[in-house]
Each structure stands twice: as structure tokens, then as C-alpha cells.
Design a protein around this motif. Structure first.
Motif, PDB file in Angstrom:
ATOM      1  N   SER A   1      -1.624  -1.625   8.287  1.00  0.00           N
ATOM      2  CA  SER A   1      -1.722  -0.164   8.201  1.00  0.00           C
ATOM      3  C   SER A   1      -0.910   0.369   7.019  1.00  0.00           C
ATOM      4  CB  SER A   1      -1.235   0.480   9.503  1.00  0.00           C
ATOM      5  OG  SER A   1       0.147   0.234   9.717  1.00  0.00           O
ATOM      6  N   TYR A   2       0.219  -0.289   6.714  1.00  0.00           N
ATOM      7  CA  TYR A   2       1.024   0.141   5.566  1.00  0.00           C
ATOM      8  C   TYR A   2       0.217   0.028   4.275  1.00  0.00           C
ATOM      9  CZ  TYR A   2       4.480   0.055   1.811  1.00  0.00           C
ATOM     10  OH  TYR A   2       5.165   0.305   0.643  1.00  0.00           O
ATOM     11  N   PHE A   3      -0.360  -1.149   4.054  1.00  0.00           N
ATOM     12  CA  PHE A   3      -1.107  -1.365   2.815  1.00  0.00           C
ATOM     13  C   PHE A   3      -2.399  -0.542   2.796  1.00  0.00           C
ATOM     14  CE2 PHE A   3       1.457  -5.244   3.371  1.00  0.00           C
ATOM     15  CZ  PHE A   3       2.195  -5.173   2.190  1.00  0.00           C
ATOM     16  N   ALA A   4      -2.978  -0.281   3.978  1.00  0.00           N
ATOM     17  CA  ALA A   4      -4.176   0.549   4.032  1.00  0.00           C
ATOM     18  C   ALA A   4      -3.851   1.989   3.636  1.00  0.00           C
ATOM     19  CB  ALA A   4      -4.776   0.516   5.437  1.00  0.00           C
ATOM     20  N   VAL A   5      -2.726   2.507   4.154  1.00  0.00           N
ATOM     21  CA  VAL A   5      -2.313   3.874   3.788  1.00  0.00           C
ATOM     22  C   VAL A   5      -1.959   3.935   2.309  1.00  0.00           C
ATOM     23  CG1 VAL A   5      -0.544   5.641   4.135  1.00  0.00           C
ATOM     24  CG2 VAL A   5      -1.529   4.468   6.109  1.00  0.00           C
ATOM     25  N   ARG A   6      -1.174   2.978   1.837  1.00  0.00           N
ATOM     26  CA  ARG A   6      -0.745   2.991   0.434  1.00  0.00           C
ATOM     27  C   ARG A   6      -1.921   2.942  -0.528  1.00  0.00           C
ATOM     28  NH1 ARG A   6       1.828  -2.328  -1.927  1.00  0.00           N
ATOM     29  NH2 ARG A   6      -0.410  -2.767  -1.931  1.00  0.00           N
ATOM     30  N   ASP A   7      -2.977   2.204  -0.157  1.00  0.00           N
ATOM     31  CA  ASP A   7      -4.103   1.996  -1.062  1.00  0.00           C
ATOM     32  C   ASP A   7      -5.252   2.964  -0.823  1.00  0.00           C
ATOM     33  OD1 ASP A   7      -2.667  -0.106  -2.144  1.00  0.00           O
ATOM     34  OD2 ASP A   7      -3.595  -1.599  -0.822  1.00  0.00           O
ATOM     35  N   THR A   8      -5.096   3.915   0.105  1.00  0.00           N
ATOM     36  CA  THR A   8      -6.132   4.916   0.343  1.00  0.00           C
ATOM     37  C   THR A   8      -6.226   5.849  -0.858  1.00  0.00           C
ATOM     38  OG1 THR A   8      -5.801   4.869   2.739  1.00  0.00           O
ATOM     39  CG2 THR A   8      -6.876   6.821   1.814  1.00  0.00           C
ATOM     40  N   ALA A   9      -7.414   5.971  -1.431  1.00  0.00           N
ATOM     41  CA  ALA A   9      -7.600   6.759  -2.652  1.00  0.00           C
ATOM     42  C   ALA A   9      -8.245   8.105  -2.340  1.00  0.00           C
ATOM     43  CB  ALA A   9      -8.453   5.984  -3.659  1.00  0.00           C
ATOM     44  N   PHE A  10      -7.857   9.102  -3.105  1.00  0.00           N
ATOM     45  CA  PHE A  10      -8.475  10.420  -3.015  1.00  0.00           C
ATOM     46  C   PHE A  10      -8.206  11.155  -4.330  1.00  0.00           C
ATOM     47  CE2 PHE A  10      -4.147  11.030  -1.642  1.00  0.00           C
ATOM     48  CZ  PHE A  10      -3.777  12.257  -2.178  1.00  0.00           C
ATOM     49  N   GLY A  11      -8.989  12.191  -4.580  1.00  0.00           N
ATOM     50  CA  GLY A  11      -8.838  12.976  -5.796  1.00  0.00           C
ATOM     51  C   GLY A  11     -10.135  13.024  -6.574  1.00  0.00           C
ATOM     52  N   PRO A  12     -10.233  13.962  -7.511  1.00  0.00           N
ATOM     53  CA  PRO A  12     -11.467  14.132  -8.298  1.00  0.00           C
ATOM     54  C   PRO A  12     -11.674  13.000  -9.294  1.00  0.00           C
ATOM     55  CG  PRO A  12      -9.750  15.630  -9.085  1.00  0.00           C
ATOM     56  CD  PRO A  12      -9.212  14.975  -7.850  1.00  0.00           C
TER      57      PRO A  12
END
Length: 394
Positions: free
Chosen positions: A29-40
Motif C-alpha cells: 500500500s505504501y508503494f501503491a500510494v507513492r506511485d499513484t499518478a494524477f495531474g494534467p
């Protein structure tokens, strides 16, 4: 909220939390949160949470550093070159010697591919170093803090230059030139004493976005914005406003997503620390920084007319020198730029930085505590001497 110990404590809590989370049963879950991408994505800002922390939040930290740099050069100790020469020389030595130590270790270990991380052990973390000094350095002369602050500010200026020049793979010229327009507007507005957020924030965001799009690391935009602010009129107000957010939010959040590394138990820890990168980073921070800072400061005082501050002793410099090896924030950032995130080399950098910074902090804290105790003992009133006898001859 502006106390240095609190900022250091939060940074330590974030670091420990990252390590525990990344090595717990919930590590995925740590690496999943850290690597979650968002933005234009159209604006090249489709970044992971970890990248937003290092590129955006850390830009606020570097903006505050830019304000500090401007203030020190205009109204602080750095305006008098003769007075500032010793800590400036110490800062330069604290960059050159650790870098040379790193290069020697990786080359002697037969790992030339690791040379790109040469700058990792050159940085001093202002927040951590000043927090340690604030906790254990009570009783030391104020010149000790001034020496460390000057050293750390110059160190950061060198680190920023290294990031801008040494870790920019390719520059897209048009966005970089375009960034000069909102940057100049930011300078004009602040010079007129206008500090309304609805004017400054859009200009700062536009400058940051264009610098990011150019390929230059976006934290450089934070420094440039800080340097164009008038040191006497506006910089103190902005620094007073943003310093709590920088030390209590931006830096701890960056640490939370930058310090997390799967150690792999004791064997994994030993493997990382004995690897060429881990050994070079940890040794560079503890040994290289200590020797570089003290040695360069001592050599500077061999020049005519250059002296250590009268209220300081060389034992104070010897105690401060290991503390400069707390590299943490900027060291982790340079490690990511050198090797890329989520790589084995970057994991070794993180473990080396954490181990080296911890050892440097403990060593510096012990030496500073001993110096503070010695100063307090020296300041105690001595026993009254017996009165002289009348009629004593010459």
C-alpha cells in the motif's frame, strides 16, 4: 510552529513512519500510494504522489532557502566576506571532500556506473542540523549557530547549482525562456511591496510549471523566486508566513514518500551498507563532511587577517563538523535525480543517507553536548581568592 526542534522532530517521525510502512505487511500500500499518478498530462504534470512531493512541495522548501540566501547576502553575515570567509570555506570543503571520498570508494570498489551519485553526500540538511543544535547546543555562544547556518546556506547554494547544472539531462529552451516572464513579474510586484496571495501564487505557479516543463528540476524555480524578493521589505514577511508550512508540511511529506525503502531485514541492511554506493554515501556524510568542514575552516584561518570568531573555539568547529553530515532532504533528492526512483541503486542511496545522517547527528549531538557542558562549567564562578596581605613587598 516555527521552532526548529519541532520541525526536526516531524521530519524524524515522517522518516521512521516511511521505513516502518515500507517494511510492514502493508508495504504494497505504501508503494501503491507513492506511485499513484494524477495531474494534467497535457501540461506534463501527470506526476506520482512521490514526484509531486519532490517537485512541488519541496519547491516551497527551496523558496524559503532562496529567501534565506537573499537575506544573508544582503543583510546577514554573508554581506561581510571577511567575517563569512571561514564558514564559507568550511561549506566548500564540506562539498569537495565528501564528493572525492564517494568517487574514491566507488572506483576502488570497481563500480564506475555509480559515479553519477557523486553529489549525494555533499548536502547538509538545514532543518535537521539546526534542530539538533537547538536541542543540545544550549550554552554555546551564538556564533556557533551563525557558523552552522552560514555553512548550511552556502552548502545549499552549491547543492542547488549542482542540481541545476549536473542533474539536468536535457533542457527545452522555450519553456525555460518563457519562465523568465512570470519570474520578472514576481520580482517587480514584490519590489513594490505587493504581497497579495492572489497575485504572487499564480505567478509562482506559472514560473514553477514552465521550469518543470523545461527539464530543469522544478525546485530551482523555488530558489529563483526567493532570490528576486527584496531582502529588507518583503522577504521577512514571506519567510515568516511560509517557514511553518515548509518545515511542518512540505519537508515531512517529502520525507514520508522519499525515505521509504524495503530494507529486506538485517541481511538486506548489511548488503546495502556494504555496497559501493551505500558505503560511499554513509562514509562521505560522516567522514568526508567532518574532515572537509574542519580542514577547510582551519586552512582558511591560515590566510592573512582571517580568524575564527572570537567567541568560538576550534573544539566548537570540531563538534559542528560531524553535524554537517546530516544530509537527508537534499541528499535523498540528488539520489533520485542520479539513479531514478524505485531502483536498487536509489535504495542503496536511501539506506546510506539514513545511516550516515543518523550517525552524523548522534556524533554531532554528543560532541555539542560535551562542549555545552564544558562552557557551562567554565562560566561557573570560581572560589574567591584569599585577600592579599598588607605590606607585601614587590
Amino acid at each position: 510552529m516555527r521552532s526548529e526542534p519541532l520541525g526536526g522532530v516531524l521530519l524524524l517521525v515522517a522518516t521512521v513512519s516511511a521505513l516502518l510502512w515500507a517494511n510492514s505487511p502493508f508495504a504494497d500500500s505504501y508503494f501503491a500510494v507513492r506511485d499513484t499518478a494524477f495531474g494534467p498530462a497535457a501540461l506534463h504534470l501527470d506526476l506520482s504522489i512521490g514526484q509531486w512531493a519532490s517537485d512541488a512541495l519541496l519547491a516551497v522548501f527551496f523558496f524559503v532557502i532562496g529567501l534565506e540566501l537573499k537575506r544573508e547576502f544582503v543583510t546577514g553575515d554573508l554581506r561581510d566576506p571577511r567575517r563569512a570567509l571561514v564558514p564559507i570555506a568550511a561549506a566548500v570543503g564540506g562539498v569537495v571532500v565528501p564528493a572525492a571520498f564517494y568517487v574514491l570508494v566507488v572506483l576502488s570498489s570497481g563500480a564506475p556506473d555509480a559515479l553519477s551519485g557523486w553529489a549525494v553526500p555533499t548536502a547538509t540538511d538545514i532543518a535537521f542540523a539546526l534542530a539538533v543544535l537547538a536541542v543540545v547546543g544550549r550554552g554555546l555562544p551564538p556564533a556557533v549557530r551563525t557558523f552552522l547556518l552560514t555553512l548550511a546556506v552556502v552548502d545549499d547554494l552549491i547543492a542547488i547549482t549542482i542540481i541545476a547544472v549536473g542533474y539536468t539531462a536535457g533542457v527545452v529552451v522555450l519553456p525555460l525562456l518563457a519562465a523568465a516572464v512570470p519570474l520578472a513579474a514576481f520580482a517587480v510586484v514584490t519590489r513594490r511591496g505587493f504581497t497579495a496571495w492572489w497575485v504572487l501564487v499564480p505567478l509562482a505557479l506559472l514560473t514553477w510549471g514552465l521550469v518543470h516543463a523545461s527539464g530543469v528540476h522544478a525546485t530551482v524555480a523555488g530558489v529563483l523566486l526567493g532570490l528576486v524578493v527584496p531582502a529588507r521589505e518583503v522577504a521577512p514577511r514571506l519567510e515568516h508566513l511560509l517557514q511553518p508550512f515548509s518545515s511542518l508540511v512540505a519537508v515531512p511529506v517529502f520525507a514520508l514518500f522519499a525515505a521509504g525503502v524495503a530494507i529486506g531485514g538485517l541481511s538486506g541492511l548489511l548488503s546495502a551498507l556494504t555496497s559501493p554506493i551505500g558505503l560511499a554515501v554513509a562514509g562521505g556524510l560522516v567522514i568526508g563532511k567532518t574532515l572537509g568542514v574542519f580542514g577547510a575552516a582551519f586552512l582558511a584561518t591560515r590566510l592573512p587577517g582571517v580568524r575564527l570568531d572570537g567567541s568560538m573555539r576550534w573544539s566548537d568547529v570540531a563538534a559542528l563538523a560531524p553535524l554537517s553530515g546530516v544530509g537527508f532532504t537534499v541528499a535523498l533528492l540528488i539520489g533520485e535525480l542520479a539513479f531514478g526512483g524505485s531502483t536498487l541503486a536509489d535504495d542503496h542511496v536511501k539506506i546510506g543517507v539514513l545511516a550516515g545522517s543518523l550517525l552524523a547527528a548522534l556524533l554531532g549531538a554528543i560532541l555539542l553536548w560535551l562542549r555545552a557542558r564544558s562552557n557551562k562549567a567554565d562560566s561557573l564562578p570560581t572560589a574567591t581568592q584569599a585577600p592579599t596581605t598588607k605590606g607585601r613587598g614587590r
